[in-house]
Scaffold this active site. Structure first.
Site, PDB file in Angstrom:
ATOM      1  N   GLY A  19      33.438  30.191  35.035  1.00 49.82           N
ATOM      2  CA  GLY A  19      33.622  31.477  34.359  1.00 49.82           C
ATOM      3  C   GLY A  19      34.360  31.227  33.051  1.00 49.82           C
TER       4      GLY A  19
ATOM      5  CB  ILE B  57      39.591  29.496  33.356  1.00 48.50           C
ATOM      6  CG1 ILE B  57      40.491  30.701  33.057  1.00 48.50           C
ATOM      7  CG2 ILE B  57      40.423  28.214  33.415  1.00 48.50           C
ATOM      8  CD1 ILE B  57      41.503  31.034  34.138  1.00 48.50           C
TER       9      ILE B  57
ATOM     10  CG  HIS C 163      51.185  30.403  39.369  1.00 50.81           C
ATOM     11  ND1 HIS C 163      50.797  31.109  40.473  1.00 50.81           N
ATOM     12  CD2 HIS C 163      50.300  30.752  38.401  1.00 50.81           C
ATOM     13  CE1 HIS C 163      49.739  31.855  40.192  1.00 50.81           C
ATOM     14  NE2 HIS C 163      49.414  31.646  38.923  1.00 50.81           N
TER      15      HIS C 163
ATOM     16  CD  GLU D 132      52.143  29.985  43.413  1.00 55.37           C
ATOM     17  OE1 GLU D 132      52.469  30.970  42.726  1.00 55.37           O
ATOM     18  OE2 GLU D 132      51.141  29.302  43.161  1.00 55.37           O
TER      19      GLU D 132
ATOM     20  NE  ARG E  62      45.882  33.592  42.098  1.00 51.92           N
ATOM     21  CZ  ARG E  62      45.989  33.612  40.778  1.00 51.92           C
ATOM     22  NH1 ARG E  62      46.125  32.476  40.110  1.00 51.92           N
ATOM     23  NH2 ARG E  62      46.012  34.752  40.126  1.00 51.92           N
TER      24      ARG E  62
HETATM   25  P1  NAD Z   1      36.066  34.292  35.994  1.00 50.05           P
HETATM   26  O1  NAD Z   1      35.812  35.482  36.846  1.00 50.05           O
HETATM   27  O2  NAD Z   1      35.688  34.343  34.563  1.00 50.05           O
HETATM   28  O3  NAD Z   1      35.382  33.000  36.650  1.00 50.05           O
HETATM   29  C1  NAD Z   1      35.390  32.729  38.022  1.00 50.05           C
HETATM   30  C2  NAD Z   1      34.114  31.988  38.347  1.00 50.05           C
HETATM   31  O4  NAD Z   1      34.153  31.627  39.732  1.00 50.05           O
HETATM   32  C3  NAD Z   1      32.850  32.835  38.128  1.00 50.05           C
HETATM   33  O5  NAD Z   1      31.929  32.142  37.326  1.00 50.05           O
HETATM   34  C4  NAD Z   1      32.326  33.078  39.545  1.00 50.05           C
HETATM   35  O6  NAD Z   1      30.921  33.148  39.600  1.00 50.05           O
HETATM   36  C5  NAD Z   1      32.856  31.840  40.267  1.00 50.05           C
HETATM   37  N1  NAD Z   1      32.914  32.048  41.703  1.00 50.05           N
HETATM   38  C6  NAD Z   1      33.377  33.122  42.381  1.00 50.05           C
HETATM   39  N2  NAD Z   1      33.256  32.917  43.701  1.00 50.05           N
HETATM   40  C7  NAD Z   1      32.712  31.703  43.868  1.00 50.05           C
HETATM   41  C8  NAD Z   1      32.328  30.939  45.003  1.00 50.05           C
HETATM   42  N3  NAD Z   1      32.489  31.413  46.237  1.00 50.05           N
HETATM   43  N4  NAD Z   1      31.783  29.712  44.798  1.00 50.05           N
HETATM   44  C9  NAD Z   1      31.597  29.252  43.537  1.00 50.05           C
HETATM   45  N5  NAD Z   1      31.933  29.927  42.428  1.00 50.05           N
HETATM   46  C10 NAD Z   1      32.481  31.133  42.597  1.00 50.05           C
HETATM   47  O7  NAD Z   1      37.624  34.001  36.151  1.00 50.05           O
HETATM   48  P2  NAD Z   1      38.500  33.007  35.264  1.00 50.05           P
HETATM   49  O8  NAD Z   1      39.164  33.789  34.181  1.00 50.05           O
HETATM   50  O9  NAD Z   1      37.721  31.816  34.908  1.00 50.05           O
HETATM   51  O10 NAD Z   1      39.651  32.641  36.330  1.00 50.05           O
HETATM   52  C11 NAD Z   1      39.358  31.880  37.484  1.00 50.05           C
HETATM   53  C12 NAD Z   1      40.558  31.868  38.413  1.00 50.05           C
HETATM   54  O11 NAD Z   1      41.614  31.128  37.823  1.00 50.05           O
HETATM   55  C13 NAD Z   1      41.173  33.227  38.692  1.00 50.05           C
HETATM   56  O12 NAD Z   1      40.510  33.947  39.712  1.00 50.05           O
HETATM   57  C14 NAD Z   1      42.593  32.898  39.070  1.00 50.05           C
HETATM   58  O13 NAD Z   1      42.701  32.757  40.478  1.00 50.05           O
HETATM   59  C15 NAD Z   1      42.837  31.552  38.399  1.00 50.05           C
HETATM   60  N6  NAD Z   1      43.866  31.646  37.337  1.00 50.05           N
HETATM   61  C16 NAD Z   1      44.958  30.859  37.430  1.00 50.05           C
HETATM   62  C17 NAD Z   1      45.943  30.929  36.458  1.00 50.05           C
HETATM   63  C18 NAD Z   1      47.166  30.051  36.509  1.00 50.05           C
HETATM   64  O14 NAD Z   1      48.204  30.460  36.048  1.00 50.05           O
HETATM   65  N7  NAD Z   1      47.073  28.844  37.026  1.00 50.05           N
HETATM   66  C19 NAD Z   1      45.811  31.825  35.388  1.00 50.05           C
HETATM   67  C20 NAD Z   1      44.663  32.597  35.320  1.00 50.05           C
HETATM   68  C21 NAD Z   1      43.692  32.527  36.315  1.00 50.05           C
END
Ligand code: NAD
Length: 331
Positions: A155, A157, A286, A267, A238
């Site tokens: 997605g 990130i 985090h 956490e 996560r």
């Molecule tokens: P996003 O919604 O743009 O991308 C998530 C991707 O995961 C999508 O392409 C979706 O199709 C895919 N996906 C969902 N379920 C799936 C599955 N079962 N199997 C395979 N792929 C699957 O979100 P993003 O902005 O890229 O963020 C991703 C994740 O990163 C967030 O949900 C969050 O948990 C995590 N995050 C962590 C931090 C941090 O501080 N470390 C910060 C922001 C987000």
């Protein structure tokens, strides 16, 4: 007429409080959950028009008591801290701030890969101890160039990470529930593969999927066994996506070479956490989205959304399929 109110749930330091106050839309009241005692919480929760949270758990009890709330605004992307089924049952929309934190998380991913590959924490610490380890780690240090980087989750990130990783000369493969459009694959020179192929062939595996029932424990003893012995795992998604005990054993027994971990099953994490005892782990608390640049973008997106909701009865980025503001529940 009383001003519309926003109840902010996460703990804030002085800088964060000042930033929130500065960026909040004009004409709104901003209440801080952590400033309130129990009686005040019980009084304010049913009065708040908007709930806003980063990681604070908005469980079913909080949501049920927020009878005036029209919208829950998450500051960030992953909504695993919010009881989505309960909110949906209450017809309460949840919105997030997609993409606003992607650059920061992508940069942290690269940082963790490079720090693992070049043993930066150990070398930094050794210099402070008066050691000069100029040659010690050469045979176990690596470049990103020429390596295969496998991204699980492609997605916002994942794609931002791929863009940066490409610049270091890696080959990008990815696995996602949905294949990216052809132009994105072409632009990032990214190849869509099965999860199994990704785990078997990647030198670097980084996680960018949300925590959902189906992704919990996706990286476990079985899937770790598929990875190369020389591979490193980066978890910036996560904690629950990785089975920590299985990861500990895989790192200790040489099933994989190293891990960069930003997010944890539970956490905060304490110093005696088993993974923190391993030399081939680099840990952070985090802080994937933890830059002032991101904070400003995330808060601007969140406040703009709330302002549009209040003034135009329209908001964006619903994550639970509810696109109408909720009409306050009469008490
Ligand atoms: P996003 O919604 O743009 O991308 C998530 C991707 O995961 C999508 O392409 C979706 O199709 C895919 N996906 C969902 N379920 C799936 C599955 N079962 N199997 C395979 N792929 C699957 O979100 P993003 O902005 O890229 O963020 C991703 C994740 O990163 C967030 O949900 C969050 O948990 C995590 N995050 C962590 C931090 C941090 O501080 N470390 C910060 C922001 C987000």
């Amino acid at each position: 007429m009383s001003k519309p109110s926003i109840l902010y749930f996460d703990q804030v330091n002085d800088q964060m409080r000042a930033l929130l106050k500065r960026l909040k839309p004009e004409g709104f009241e901003l209440w801080f959950w952590h400033d309130l005692d129990e009686d005040e919480r019980n009084a304010r929760l049913p009065q708040a028009d908007y709930l806003m949270a980063a990681t604070y758990p908005l469980d079913q009890h909080i949501l049920a008591k927020a009878t005036q709330a029209k919208l829950v605004q998450k500051t960030g992307v992953g909504v695993d801290n919010i009881d989505l089924p309960k909110a949906t049952e209450l017809a309460l929309p949840i919105a997030n701030t997609p993409g606003a934190n992607a650059p920061a998380v992508a940069e942290l991913t690269i940082l963790l890969i490079l720090a693992l590959y070049r043993k930066l924490p150990v070398l930094h610490q050794s210099m402070k101890e008066g050691k000069w380890l100029m040659w010690e780690f050469r045979s176990s240090s690596y470049e990103m160039q020429g390596k295969t980087h496998g991204l699980i989750g492609f997605g916002q990130i994942g794609q931002e990470t791929a863009k940066r990783s490409r610049a270091f000369g890696t080959q990008i493969i990815y696995y996602d529930k949905f294949r990216a459009p052809a132009e994105v694959e072409e632009q990032l020179d990214a190849r869509f593969v099965s999860l199994e192929e990704l785990l078997q062939t990647a030198d670097i595996v980084s996680l960018h999927i949300p925590l959902l029932p189906e992704t919990r424990g996706l990286i476990n003893a079985k899937t770790l066994q598929l990875m190369k012995k020389s591979a490193v795992l980066i978890n910036v998604s996560r904690g629950g996506v990785v089975h920590e005990q299985a990861l500990y054993h895989a790192l200790k027994d040489g099933v994989i070479a190293g891990a960069g971990i930003d997010v944890w099953e539970s956490e905060p994490v304490h110093a005696d956490h088993p993974l923190l005892q391993l030399e081939n782990v680099i840990a952070s608390p985090h802080i994937g989205a933890g830059t002032i640049d991101t904070l400003k973008r995330v808060l601007a997106t969140a406040f703009n959304n709330i302002q549009a909701a209040e003034n135009e009865h329209h908001f964006q980025y619903s994550v639970n399929g509810i696109t109408q503001l909720r009409t306050p529940i009469s008490q």
